[in-house]
Scaffold this motif. Sequence first.
Motif: not given
Length: 334
Positions: A71-82
């Motif tokens: 699973v990969m997350v599509l981010c709209q803004g700044e990439l942050v560690e989850q």
Amino acid sequence: MMRVLAVYGIDSSYGERFADYVNQKEKIPFTAMAFSNLEKLLQYSEEHTVEILLVDEEAREQVRDVKAKQVMVLCQGELVEQKEELPSIYKYQSGDCVMREVMARYCSQPVEPGLALLGTRAVVMGIYSPVNRCFKSSLALTLSQQLARDESVLYMNLEEYSGFSRLVSSDYEMDLSDVLYLYKQGAYNWMRLKSMVYNWGNMDYIPPVRYAEDLSQVSPDEMAMLIDRISRESGYDKVVVDVGQMGRGALPVLSVCDVVYMPVREDMVSAAKLEEFDEYLEEADDGSVRDKIQRLKLPSPGRIGRREGYLEQLLFGEMGDYVRQLLKGRGPEH
């Protein structure tokens, strides 16, 4: 087996557009499917294998029960560690950039041995000359662009200082240096290579090495084996190789080419260099390379005042006309 890349999110139009893009790219080894309904995605994942799931960051909590290998997350803004450490990819960039990141993250996981896009071996077209300042690289770039109008083409440049990134005004995170390192470590496969392939117009290419000394990572024989493997596994129709100045190390690379275009000049120094090259072939070659060489007297690309648009000007100028006539009369066939 079909490899499914599923896209799920609130913005259904993005998912549909992205899936269409992936499915139109012949050299991406996934079938993309867009989902905007969670129940349908859950049902599909119960009945089929989902290799990769791309999910909008707003919907990441909804897909916990979806069966997907990665699973990969599509981010709209700044990439942050989850906390879950799911790989994150910036959503609003070109499809090529998104897929390059997807492939890079996918290949950080164990990959099936021998994974490849099997099919007809690509025709390998070498561009080489012992003569300097003969428009060799201009020919290679024009040839690649022209072929790519009708076929799938991969361009490779083995020169120490190619200037290619300046011509296309691009910077790269990965390039041929990384490909050579993976190959030397025994970690190369087509899926990893795909994360390092870029696109210019219709032409795919591996960015040349960033440091000249990186070419010494592999021997000429290993370079030849790598090119042959790419031609067999990548699914391209043509692989165009600008061989560069490899000295006597060029012979193994030329031996895996199906045709070698050799630009020549008629001045005294150039003629002397060609005589020395011919003498070397008499000693070292069994005739297999000599039979592939087509010596060409190229036209001058003419005066091009600006670097911007240089590649397009090559294609639609005198060099482009020459290449089209060359391919029409003497192009190699599968």
